[in-house]
Design an enzyme around this catalytic site. Sequence first.
Site, PDB file in Angstrom:
ATOM      1  N   GLY A   1       0.832  -1.215   0.000  1.00 40.66           N
ATOM      2  CA  GLY A   1       0.000   0.000   0.000  1.00 40.66           C
ATOM      3  C   GLY A   1       0.855   1.248   0.000  1.00 40.66           C
ATOM      4  N   ALA A   2       1.913   1.230  -0.853  1.00 39.86           N
ATOM      5  CA  ALA A   2       2.912   2.303  -0.805  1.00 39.86           C
ATOM      6  C   ALA A   2       2.586   3.466  -1.741  1.00 39.86           C
ATOM      7  CB  ALA A   2       4.293   1.730  -1.138  1.00 39.86           C
ATOM      8  N   ASN A   3       1.451   3.389  -2.432  1.00 39.79           N
ATOM      9  CA  ASN A   3       1.123   4.471  -3.378  1.00 39.79           C
ATOM     10  C   ASN A   3       0.373   5.629  -2.718  1.00 39.79           C
ATOM     11  OD1 ASN A   3      -1.106   2.277  -3.536  1.00 39.79           O
ATOM     12  ND2 ASN A   3      -2.116   4.114  -4.254  1.00 39.79           N
ATOM     13  N   SER A   4       0.073   5.498  -1.426  1.00 40.02           N
ATOM     14  CA  SER A   4      -0.805   6.499  -0.808  1.00 40.02           C
ATOM     15  C   SER A   4      -0.450   6.691   0.664  1.00 40.02           C
ATOM     16  CB  SER A   4      -2.243   5.974  -0.944  1.00 40.02           C
ATOM     17  OG  SER A   4      -3.146   6.771  -0.247  1.00 40.02           O
ATOM     18  N   GLY A   5      -0.859   7.833   1.211  1.00 41.19           N
ATOM     19  CA  GLY A   5      -0.845   8.082   2.653  1.00 41.19           C
ATOM     20  C   GLY A   5       0.426   7.700   3.391  1.00 41.19           C
ATOM     21  N   GLY A  29       1.936   4.814   3.705  1.00 41.93           N
ATOM     22  CA  GLY A  29       2.860   3.960   2.947  1.00 41.93           C
ATOM     23  C   GLY A  29       3.778   4.772   2.054  1.00 41.93           C
ATOM     24  N   SER A  62      -3.684  -0.526  14.394  1.00 39.94           N
ATOM     25  CA  SER A  62      -4.420   0.709  14.703  1.00 39.94           C
ATOM     26  C   SER A  62      -4.904   0.662  16.151  1.00 39.94           C
ATOM     27  CB  SER A  62      -5.636   0.830  13.794  1.00 39.94           C
ATOM     28  OG  SER A  62      -6.472   1.888  14.231  1.00 39.94           O
ATOM     29  N   TYR A  73     -13.499  -3.817  10.984  1.00 38.77           N
ATOM     30  CA  TYR A  73     -12.183  -3.161  10.929  1.00 38.77           C
ATOM     31  C   TYR A  73     -11.421  -3.389  12.237  1.00 38.77           C
ATOM     32  CZ  TYR A  73      -8.598   0.461  10.454  1.00 38.77           C
ATOM     33  OH  TYR A  73      -7.387   1.122  10.391  1.00 38.77           O
TER      34      TYR A  73
END
Length: 279
Positions: A10-14, A16, A139, A164
């Site tokens: 998930g390194a394309n956003s936020g 990450g 989280s 979640y």
Amino acid sequence: MENKVILITGANSGIGKATATALAEMGAHVVMMSRDMDRGEEARQEVISVSRNNQVDLMQCDLASLTDIRRFSCEFIAKYSRLDVLINNAGIYTDKRMETADGFEYQIGVNHLGPFLLTRLLIDLLKKSSPSRIINVASAAHFGGKMDFDDVQSHKKYSGWKAYAQAKLANILFTYELAHRLAGTGVTANCLHPGFVNSNFAVNRSTGKANLMMKLMKPFTIEPAEGAETSIYLAASPEVEGITGKYFAKRKEKASSKASYDLVTAEKLWNISEALTAK
Ligand SMILES: NC(=O)c1ccc[n+]([C@@H]2O[C@H](COP(=O)([O-])OP(=O)(O)OC[C@H]3O[C@@H](n4cnc5c(N)ncnc54)[C@H](OP(=O)(O)O)[C@@H]3O)[C@@H](O)[C@H]2O)c1
């Protein structure tokens, strides 16, 4: 971090992307995993431009598919001779009950079962590269979580936040059990809460109540660079060399929920996860 190979999901956003940028700035060879090659390539170019490190690769994988995770792992092992740090960062929240390609409830599938399988498929490479580190982005939502083994896939009743919180509790139970099973191998496993972060989380690809809540809460959030600090610390700091089976927040070791320390639950979750991901 030169000569260290770091895989970030998930390194394309936020968080990450911020983690990838900081570790690339430290000289690491960063492999960014994204489920979407267009979003991934855009982020990779940004990481290269900010970090001025060209050793930033992109690989595609959808954690909502066990077949894709197996394909990805084979390709990763064929391409890289080592893996120093695995950061299981990708995560998702969905208001509506959805299913992965393998028929798992989406949040337990993407947030726990996918990373569980990925980690196990890459474990020999991590052992070969030891001392190496596994970091699971959990989280504080796990404090409200409970493992509902009678209905782990939320077939009977679905609540987005309950699913979640359960998945994030699973991240922590998995981390502790993994650390126990990896004792003596030189591979450590730790998890963390990043803070309440202004990212795409529950915003871009989510609708309804969660989307609205995240927008309303925006003034109280921290930026992804700050949210990434604990992941970066656990990946790079000599202070945590050899530390394993712990939960961190704001770069400090913290106590996680009482439920997360239940050894019987952790073992049960491991066995169920092993069976589900064996298909
Ligand atoms: N933001 C917060 O306040 C907060 C608080 C506590 C914990 N966390 C945790 O922090 C982690 C990172 O979240 P973030 O805040 O940075 O959110 P984000 O901006 O939405 O990033 C999440 C990443 O996960 C990827 N992802 C989602 N589903 C995937 C799948 N099926 N396969 C592969 N990748 C997938 C997303 O890809 P796409 O871009 O393609 O969707 C994105 O790259 C998550 O594990 C989240 O649970 C966040």
